[in-house]
Design an enzyme around this catalytic site. Structure first.
Site, PDB file in Angstrom:
ATOM      1  N   THR A  32      48.355  59.640   8.384  1.00 25.85           N
ATOM      2  CA  THR A  32      49.405  58.760   8.901  1.00 25.85           C
ATOM      3  C   THR A  32      49.137  58.389  10.355  1.00 25.85           C
ATOM      4  N   GLY A  58      50.898  67.755  10.465  1.00 23.42           N
ATOM      5  CA  GLY A  58      51.364  69.094  10.797  1.00 23.42           C
ATOM      6  C   GLY A  58      50.229  69.951  11.323  1.00 23.42           C
ATOM      7  N   GLU A  74      54.529  63.048   2.284  1.00 24.38           N
ATOM      8  CA  GLU A  74      53.740  63.023   1.051  1.00 24.38           C
ATOM      9  C   GLU A  74      54.127  61.847   0.173  1.00 24.38           C
TER      10      GLU A  74
HETATM   11  C1  LIG Z   1      50.025  79.801   5.474  1.00 24.50           C
HETATM   12  C2  LIG Z   1      51.036  80.417   4.579  1.00 24.50           C
HETATM   13  C3  LIG Z   1      51.559  79.378   3.584  1.00 24.50           C
HETATM   14  C4  LIG Z   1      51.270  79.852   2.201  1.00 24.50           C
HETATM   15  C5  LIG Z   1      51.542  78.734   1.170  1.00 24.50           C
HETATM   16  C6  LIG Z   1      50.279  77.935   0.923  1.00 24.50           C
HETATM   17  C7  LIG Z   1      50.281  76.645   0.599  1.00 24.50           C
HETATM   18  C8  LIG Z   1      51.527  75.825   0.471  1.00 24.50           C
HETATM   19  C9  LIG Z   1      51.537  75.186  -0.882  1.00 24.50           C
HETATM   20  C10 LIG Z   1      52.221  74.152  -1.164  1.00 24.50           C
HETATM   21  C11 LIG Z   1      53.054  73.426  -0.158  1.00 24.50           C
HETATM   22  C12 LIG Z   1      52.889  71.962  -0.417  1.00 24.50           C
HETATM   23  C13 LIG Z   1      52.663  71.102   0.536  1.00 24.50           C
HETATM   24  C14 LIG Z   1      52.822  71.403   1.928  1.00 24.50           C
HETATM   25  C15 LIG Z   1      54.240  71.155   2.277  1.00 24.50           C
HETATM   26  C16 LIG Z   1      54.646  70.000   2.762  1.00 24.50           C
HETATM   27  C17 LIG Z   1      53.764  68.821   3.003  1.00 24.50           C
HETATM   28  C18 LIG Z   1      53.938  68.393   4.439  1.00 24.50           C
HETATM   29  C19 LIG Z   1      53.395  67.287   4.893  1.00 24.50           C
HETATM   30  C20 LIG Z   1      52.954  66.180   4.007  1.00 24.50           C
HETATM   31  C21 LIG Z   1      51.654  65.601   4.474  1.00 24.50           C
HETATM   32  C22 LIG Z   1      51.670  64.106   4.370  1.00 24.50           C
HETATM   33  O1  LIG Z   1      52.687  63.464   4.422  1.00 24.50           O
HETATM   34  S1  LIG Z   1      50.123  63.428   4.102  1.00 24.50           S
HETATM   35  C23 LIG Z   1      50.422  61.700   4.100  1.00 24.50           C
HETATM   36  C24 LIG Z   1      51.113  61.265   2.822  1.00 24.50           C
HETATM   37  N1  LIG Z   1      51.043  59.830   2.742  1.00 24.50           N
HETATM   38  C25 LIG Z   1      51.232  59.166   1.589  1.00 24.50           C
HETATM   39  O2  LIG Z   1      51.582  59.720   0.562  1.00 24.50           O
HETATM   40  C26 LIG Z   1      50.952  57.683   1.645  1.00 24.50           C
HETATM   41  C27 LIG Z   1      51.658  56.942   0.518  1.00 24.50           C
HETATM   42  N2  LIG Z   1      50.979  55.675   0.258  1.00 24.50           N
HETATM   43  C28 LIG Z   1      50.040  55.589  -0.750  1.00 24.50           C
HETATM   44  O3  LIG Z   1      49.729  56.516  -1.436  1.00 24.50           O
HETATM   45  C29 LIG Z   1      49.433  54.233  -0.966  1.00 24.50           C
HETATM   46  O4  LIG Z   1      49.493  53.465   0.202  1.00 24.50           O
HETATM   47  C30 LIG Z   1      50.154  53.447  -2.108  1.00 24.50           C
HETATM   48  C31 LIG Z   1      49.884  54.158  -3.393  1.00 24.50           C
HETATM   49  C32 LIG Z   1      51.644  53.345  -1.847  1.00 24.50           C
HETATM   50  C33 LIG Z   1      49.601  52.036  -2.157  1.00 24.50           C
HETATM   51  O5  LIG Z   1      48.216  52.160  -2.126  1.00 24.50           O
HETATM   52  P1  LIG Z   1      47.331  50.876  -2.455  1.00 24.50           P
HETATM   53  O6  LIG Z   1      45.921  51.208  -2.225  1.00 24.50           O
HETATM   54  O7  LIG Z   1      47.908  49.722  -1.742  1.00 24.50           O
HETATM   55  O8  LIG Z   1      47.509  50.804  -4.015  1.00 24.50           O
HETATM   56  P2  LIG Z   1      48.330  49.788  -4.906  1.00 24.50           P
HETATM   57  O9  LIG Z   1      47.803  48.407  -4.692  1.00 24.50           O
HETATM   58  O10 LIG Z   1      49.794  50.001  -4.799  1.00 24.50           O
HETATM   59  O11 LIG Z   1      47.831  50.322  -6.316  1.00 24.50           O
HETATM   60  C34 LIG Z   1      46.450  50.193  -6.651  1.00 24.50           C
HETATM   61  C35 LIG Z   1      46.178  51.084  -7.814  1.00 24.50           C
HETATM   62  O12 LIG Z   1      45.962  52.401  -7.347  1.00 24.50           O
HETATM   63  C36 LIG Z   1      46.770  53.298  -8.082  1.00 24.50           C
HETATM   64  N3  LIG Z   1      47.107  54.435  -7.216  1.00 24.50           N
HETATM   65  C37 LIG Z   1      47.777  54.403  -6.075  1.00 24.50           C
HETATM   66  N4  LIG Z   1      47.883  55.650  -5.567  1.00 24.50           N
HETATM   67  C38 LIG Z   1      47.244  56.478  -6.427  1.00 24.50           C
HETATM   68  C39 LIG Z   1      47.024  57.897  -6.458  1.00 24.50           C
HETATM   69  N5  LIG Z   1      47.511  58.722  -5.515  1.00 24.50           N
HETATM   70  N6  LIG Z   1      46.321  58.389  -7.491  1.00 24.50           N
HETATM   71  C40 LIG Z   1      45.865  57.557  -8.459  1.00 24.50           C
HETATM   72  N7  LIG Z   1      46.039  56.196  -8.518  1.00 24.50           N
HETATM   73  C41 LIG Z   1      46.728  55.683  -7.487  1.00 24.50           C
HETATM   74  C42 LIG Z   1      47.991  52.497  -8.434  1.00 24.50           C
HETATM   75  O13 LIG Z   1      48.676  53.089  -9.511  1.00 24.50           O
HETATM   76  C43 LIG Z   1      47.352  51.163  -8.796  1.00 24.50           C
HETATM   77  O14 LIG Z   1      46.820  51.278 -10.065  1.00 24.50           O
HETATM   78  P3  LIG Z   1      46.874  50.005 -11.046  1.00 24.50           P
HETATM   79  O15 LIG Z   1      46.210  48.878 -10.302  1.00 24.50           O
HETATM   80  O16 LIG Z   1      46.137  50.467 -12.262  1.00 24.50           O
HETATM   81  O17 LIG Z   1      48.332  49.743 -11.296  1.00 24.50           O
HETATM   82  C1  LIG Z   2      57.921  66.532   8.415  1.00 22.67           C
HETATM   83  C2  LIG Z   2      56.781  65.566   8.213  1.00 22.67           C
HETATM   84  C3  LIG Z   2      55.492  66.047   8.061  1.00 22.67           C
HETATM   85  C4  LIG Z   2      54.437  65.164   7.897  1.00 22.67           C
HETATM   86  N1  LIG Z   2      53.160  65.659   7.799  1.00 22.67           N
HETATM   87  C5  LIG Z   2      52.129  64.778   7.696  1.00 22.67           C
HETATM   88  C6  LIG Z   2      50.780  65.262   7.643  1.00 22.67           C
HETATM   89  O1  LIG Z   2      50.541  66.470   7.702  1.00 22.67           O
HETATM   90  N2  LIG Z   2      49.765  64.363   7.556  1.00 22.67           N
HETATM   91  C7  LIG Z   2      50.002  63.006   7.499  1.00 22.67           C
HETATM   92  O2  LIG Z   2      49.045  62.241   7.409  1.00 22.67           O
HETATM   93  N3  LIG Z   2      51.278  62.519   7.522  1.00 22.67           N
HETATM   94  C8  LIG Z   2      52.325  63.380   7.626  1.00 22.67           C
HETATM   95  N4  LIG Z   2      53.611  62.894   7.663  1.00 22.67           N
HETATM   96  C9  LIG Z   2      53.826  61.440   7.664  1.00 22.67           C
HETATM   97  C10 LIG Z   2      54.396  60.975   6.327  1.00 22.67           C
HETATM   98  O3  LIG Z   2      53.423  61.070   5.333  1.00 22.67           O
HETATM   99  C11 LIG Z   2      54.883  59.525   6.517  1.00 22.67           C
HETATM  100  O4  LIG Z   2      55.987  59.550   7.378  1.00 22.67           O
HETATM  101  C12 LIG Z   2      55.268  58.907   5.176  1.00 22.67           C
HETATM  102  O5  LIG Z   2      54.110  58.662   4.421  1.00 22.67           O
HETATM  103  C13 LIG Z   2      56.070  57.601   5.340  1.00 22.67           C
HETATM  104  O6  LIG Z   2      55.339  56.646   6.094  1.00 22.67           O
HETATM  105  P1  LIG Z   2      56.012  56.004   7.401  1.00 22.67           P
HETATM  106  O7  LIG Z   2      56.560  57.096   8.216  1.00 22.67           O
HETATM  107  O8  LIG Z   2      55.012  55.081   7.994  1.00 22.67           O
HETATM  108  O9  LIG Z   2      57.255  55.167   6.858  1.00 22.67           O
HETATM  109  P2  LIG Z   2      57.182  53.608   6.402  1.00 22.67           P
HETATM  110  O10 LIG Z   2      56.187  53.462   5.320  1.00 22.67           O
HETATM  111  O11 LIG Z   2      57.063  52.772   7.605  1.00 22.67           O
HETATM  112  O12 LIG Z   2      58.638  53.459   5.739  1.00 22.67           O
HETATM  113  C14 LIG Z   2      59.722  53.013   6.513  1.00 22.67           C
HETATM  114  C15 LIG Z   2      60.724  52.401   5.563  1.00 22.67           C
HETATM  115  O13 LIG Z   2      60.132  51.249   4.945  1.00 22.67           O
HETATM  116  C16 LIG Z   2      60.260  51.333   3.528  1.00 22.67           C
HETATM  117  N5  LIG Z   2      59.072  50.804   2.851  1.00 22.67           N
HETATM  118  C17 LIG Z   2      57.786  50.969   3.244  1.00 22.67           C
HETATM  119  N6  LIG Z   2      56.957  50.379   2.373  1.00 22.67           N
HETATM  120  C18 LIG Z   2      57.734  49.837   1.403  1.00 22.67           C
HETATM  121  C19 LIG Z   2      57.462  49.097   0.211  1.00 22.67           C
HETATM  122  N7  LIG Z   2      56.205  48.800  -0.170  1.00 22.67           N
HETATM  123  N8  LIG Z   2      58.515  48.704  -0.549  1.00 22.67           N
HETATM  124  C20 LIG Z   2      59.771  49.027  -0.189  1.00 22.67           C
HETATM  125  N9  LIG Z   2      60.106  49.701   0.934  1.00 22.67           N
HETATM  126  C21 LIG Z   2      59.083  50.109   1.710  1.00 22.67           C
HETATM  127  C22 LIG Z   2      60.347  52.812   3.246  1.00 22.67           C
HETATM  128  O14 LIG Z   2      61.023  53.011   2.013  1.00 22.67           O
HETATM  129  C23 LIG Z   2      61.124  53.335   4.425  1.00 22.67           C
HETATM  130  O15 LIG Z   2      62.513  53.186   4.149  1.00 22.67           O
HETATM  131  C24 LIG Z   2      54.689  63.769   7.844  1.00 22.67           C
HETATM  132  C25 LIG Z   2      55.995  63.275   7.968  1.00 22.67           C
HETATM  133  C26 LIG Z   2      57.039  64.167   8.150  1.00 22.67           C
HETATM  134  C27 LIG Z   2      58.449  63.625   8.288  1.00 22.67           C
END
Ligand SMILES: CCCCC/C=C\C/C=C\C/C=C\C/C=C\C/C=C\CCC(=O)SCCNC(=O)CCNC(=O)[C@H](O)C(C)(C)COP(=O)(O)OP(=O)(O)OC[C@H]1O[C@@H](n2cnc3c(N)ncnc32)[C@H](O)[C@@H]1OP(=O)(O)O
Ligand SMILES: Cc1cc2nc3c(=O)[nH]c(=O)nc-3n(C[C@H](O)[C@H](O)[C@H](O)COP(=O)(O)OP(=O)(O)OC[C@H]3O[C@@H](n4cnc5c(N)ncnc54)[C@H](O)[C@@H]3O)c2cc1C
Length: 627
Positions: free
Chosen positions: A97, A136, A380
């Site tokens: 991100t 994180g 996520e």
């Molecule tokens: C140390 C002691 C601890 C002990 C415990 C140990 C471990 C802990 C265990 C578990 C804990 C779990 C987790 C940890 C806890 C919390 C997590 C904390 C932080 C979170 C970290 C983050 O947030 S990381 C960042 C996350 N960000 C996102 O998720 C981004 C979201 N956006 C997207 O994924 C993409 O931009 C999109 C999918 C929205 C759009 O992508 P785009 O490329 O534009 O694709 P589209 O055009 O929409 O679709 C194209 C095509 O691709 C397919 N597709 C999309 N995504 C996926 C995918 N992920 N996999 C497979 N396919 C995918 C989509 O379906 C389309 O397919 P079709 O064309 O066939 O329809």
């Molecule tokens: C506690 C915490 C831990 C995190 N840890 C990590 C990490 O370890 N690594 C990492 O990489 N990231 C991490 N993140 C970031 C997190 O993955 C992003 O915040 C998340 O993916 C959302 O993206 P954004 O913040 O840019 O929100 P945006 O995508 O800008 O969303 C803002 C608003 O726009 C709307 N929106 C966006 N796109 C669309 C669409 N296509 N259609 C309709 N509405 C839409 C959303 O619904 C939302 O209401 C963390 C976030 C938090 C809060």
């Protein structure tokens, strides 16, 4: 029993104290409690870690960074980096991100440009919005990042790839040249986690630091694609699958334990005016708040187990080169993460609010849980974006269902059998098979309704992307309906196949029916609009839910006791096993830093002059002695 692991009173600590305490506990837990030879703790240690996870740091290191090395690294890269990471000799995070982009990954702006002459990648954040923001463990802890950046070779862009980038010196822990890194400041929760920012300017890394399981760059700059590029998104699928158990089911179970135990102890008001004050758990209104959330814990747990199994089976297939299950798994994991985090976060707040004023005290342990669960709706994969991803798959399947018999989680889209409900009594509506059919029919109709609306718009000349945007709310509802039918269906199957005592199976069946009926009663507009239920049957559904509340009330405390949380894990004056709520709250409050002196000197300096003036006034002296 290890005093080093006893929770300190975290509410009475500053954020920096909590950050340090979390690091101390985490490293102690992992270095002392767990066998050094492996990263896969089992048995009581893993159960403890999973339950105590809320006060650990390095969760991204453990839950994302290490699994990504396994998913995106070649065998050589895994052999190099996994042991270092598993033994905490390097601390990593998942840096994807950016300040300007989180959901739309194709918009990420950090660039990794290949320098053929030196066989290196040059990493740059070309502008402020390209700065990595949120990962994180990145602000102060991590010395490495798994950096997701746009690969560029000879001016051509190849999309997002994963790069291993060292950001701090392994001896001094100082940022390396070209690296600006720090903590992003106070947040709604995760006080003990140093979510950070990372600005990279002309940082050079060896060619070998491109994680190359799915693609590689040869020394001469030739780009080789080696697998399904959608696997590049695979780590997010895995985390979405895993976080349901750890970050949704577990915290909701804790919140329900606290709220139900407290509601059994807290006496407030009368039901029968001639009797004594009742435990608030005797109010049906209170049961209606709490018990459906208890049911959600179990149903989300069963559905998550099924999803984890599906992900495991899929991973084995991917190892054989078969990625055919990926679209369904992506849709299901995205939808489940979004819908269950939405339900879980809302549920935690409902049960917190059901504890009155003491539920607003940090001493209850509930605000901590609620605020932390709110993050699951964003990280996520922001929930709306995830629900639309799920809906995208459902619309495609609904089209395919017109000519093919579907299987898997979308099979019901090609079920054209008569699905009308014949329930005549509320007992009929407590039948698991009836509840499953109702949810399947509602989901099928919701998907078809959204699809039909878009088709009609396109037929009338609206561009498909505009139709999609305008029908987004219906698409999100379809995704929710799909996940609800999946949760109810998998839970009914799981419970029916469970080998356990008849009495336990009866309770679990009642909880499953309560979950399903609460969902029907909360969405009866859909069930009537789509012809799943008549208005009269909706009345029966409400009666059926109330009847289950009455049946489950006697076992409510026993059910949450079965979650088996220790007082130390719960950290709650309201939820402690002995029920001594008031004594615990008073002791907890007395420990507050505010109470370390009888007079708070810092504020007294402001108060004192007025106190003297007040005395003068009362004794007839002072500025306005008319008083
Ligand atoms: C140390 C002691 C601890 C002990 C415990 C140990 C471990 C802990 C265990 C578990 C804990 C779990 C987790 C940890 C806890 C919390 C997590 C904390 C932080 C979170 C970290 C983050 O947030 S990381 C960042 C996350 N960000 C996102 O998720 C981004 C979201 N956006 C997207 O994924 C993409 O931009 C999109 C999918 C929205 C759009 O992508 P785009 O490329 O534009 O694709 P589209 O055009 O929409 O679709 C194209 C095509 O691709 C397919 N597709 C999309 N995504 C996926 C995918 N992920 N996999 C497979 N396919 C995918 C989509 O379906 C389309 O397919 P079709 O064309 O066939 O329809
Ligand atoms: C506690 C915490 C831990 C995190 N840890 C990590 C990490 O370890 N690594 C990492 O990489 N990231 C991490 N993140 C970031 C997190 O993955 C992003 O915040 C998340 O993916 C959302 O993206 P954004 O913040 O840019 O929100 P945006 O995508 O800008 O969303 C803002 C608003 O726009 C709307 N929106 C966006 N796109 C669309 C669409 N296509 N259609 C309709 N509405 C839409 C959303 O619904 C939302 O209401 C963390 C976030 C938090 C809060």
């Amino acid at each position: 029993n290890d005093t080093s692991m006893q929770h300190r009173n975290l509410n009475h600590m500053t954020r920096e104290e909590r950050f340090s305490e979390a690091m101390r506990r985490t490293l102690y837990a992992l270095k002392v409690l767990l066998p050094r030879e492996g990263w896969t703790p089992v048995g009581p240690e893993m159960k403890y870690l999973a339950r105590a996870i809320k006060e650990f740091t390095f969760i991204i290191h453990a839950g994302v960074f290490i699994p990504c090395i396994m998913s995106y690294g070649t065998n050589e890269q895994i052999a190099k980096w996994f042991p270092l990471a598993a033994d905490f000799r390097i601390i990593g995070t998942y840096a994807q991100t950016e300040l300007g982009h989180g959901s739309f990954l194709r918009g990420l702006e950090t660039i990794a440009t290949y320098d053929r002459a030196n066989q290196e990648f040059i990493i740059n954040c070309p502008k402020i919005t390209a700065m990595k923001w949120w990962p994180g463990d990145m602000g102060k802890s991590a010395n490495h990042v798994l950096l997701m950046a746009e690969l560029v070779i000879d001016g051509k862009k190849y999309g997002m790839h994963g790069f291993m980038v060292q950001i701090r010196d392994l001896t001094t822990h100082e940022p390396l040249p070209g690296v600006t890194v720090g903590d992003i400041g106070a947040k709604l929760s995760f006080e003990s986690v140093d979510n950070g920012f990372l600005y990279l300017q002309n940082v050079r890394i060896p060619r070998e630091n491109l994680l190359s399981k799915l693609s590689e760059v040869h020394p001469d700059g030739t780009y080789i694609k080696k697998g399904n590029q959608r696997l590049m998104y695979g780590s997010m699928v895995r985390v979405r699958v895993n976080l349901i158990a750890h970050e949704i089911v577990m915290p909701l179970a804790k919140a329900c334990t606290i709220a139900v135990r407290y509601s059994a102890v807290r006496r407030q008001g009368l039901i029968n005016p001639s009797k004594e004050e009742v435990p608030v758990l005797d109010y049906v209104a209170q049961q209606h708040k709490l018990l459906p959330q208890v049911a959600t814990v179990f149903m989300a747990h069963f559905a998550a187990k099924q999803l984890v199994k599906m992900h495991h089976d899929y991973s084995l297939e991917v190892e054989k080169g078969n990625t055919s299950q990926l679209p369904e798994l992506h849709a299901l994991s995205a939808g489940m993460k979004a819908c269950l985090s939405e339900q879980g976060a809302a549920g935690a707040e409902i049960v917190r609010r059901a504890c009155g004023g003491h539920g607003y005290s940090c001493g209850s342990g509930l605000p901590f849980i609620v605020n932390r669960m709110l993050a699951t709706c964003t990280y996520e994969g922001e929930n709306t974006v995830m629900q639309l991803q799920c809906a995208r798959y459902l619309i495609k399947c609904a089209d395919q269902a017109k000519k093919d018999k579907l299987t898997g989680s979308v099979w019901y889209l090609s079920d054209f059998s008569n699905m009308s409900c014949t329930a005549q009594t509320f007992g009929d509506l407590q039948e698991p098979s009836v509840l499953v059919k109702l949810h399947e029919r509602r989901a099928k109709c919701a998907v078809q309704h959204a699809g039909k609306k878009m088709q009609n718009m396109v037929k009338n000349g609206t561009p498909a992307h505009d139709a999609w945007n305008m029908m987004a709310t219906l698409l999100i509802n379809a995704a929710r309906a799909h996940i609800m039918q999946y949760v109810v269906g998998t839970s009914v199957t799981y419970i029916s196949e469970l080998s356990c005592s008849a009495s336990l199976k009866k309770i679990l069946t009642q909880l499953c029916a309560l979950y399903a009926l609460h969902n029907i009663n909360s969405n009866c507009g859909d069930f009537v609009k789509f012809g799943c239920l008549t208005s009269a049957q909706c009345d029966l559904a409400q009666e059926a839910e109330f009847n289950l509340l009455k049946q489950l009330r006697p076992d409510a405390v026993g059910i949450v006791d079965s979650f088996d949380f220790t007082d130390d894990i719960l950290q709650s004056c309201l939820g402690a096993y002995d029920g001594n709520v008031y004594e615990r709250l008073f002791e907890w409050a007395k420990q507050a830093p505010m109470n370390k002196t009888e007079v708070h000197q810092d504020s007294y300096q402001y108060l004192q002059p007025y106190l003297h003036e007040g005395r003068d006034v009362l004794e007839g002296r002072g500025r306005n002695s008319k008083l």
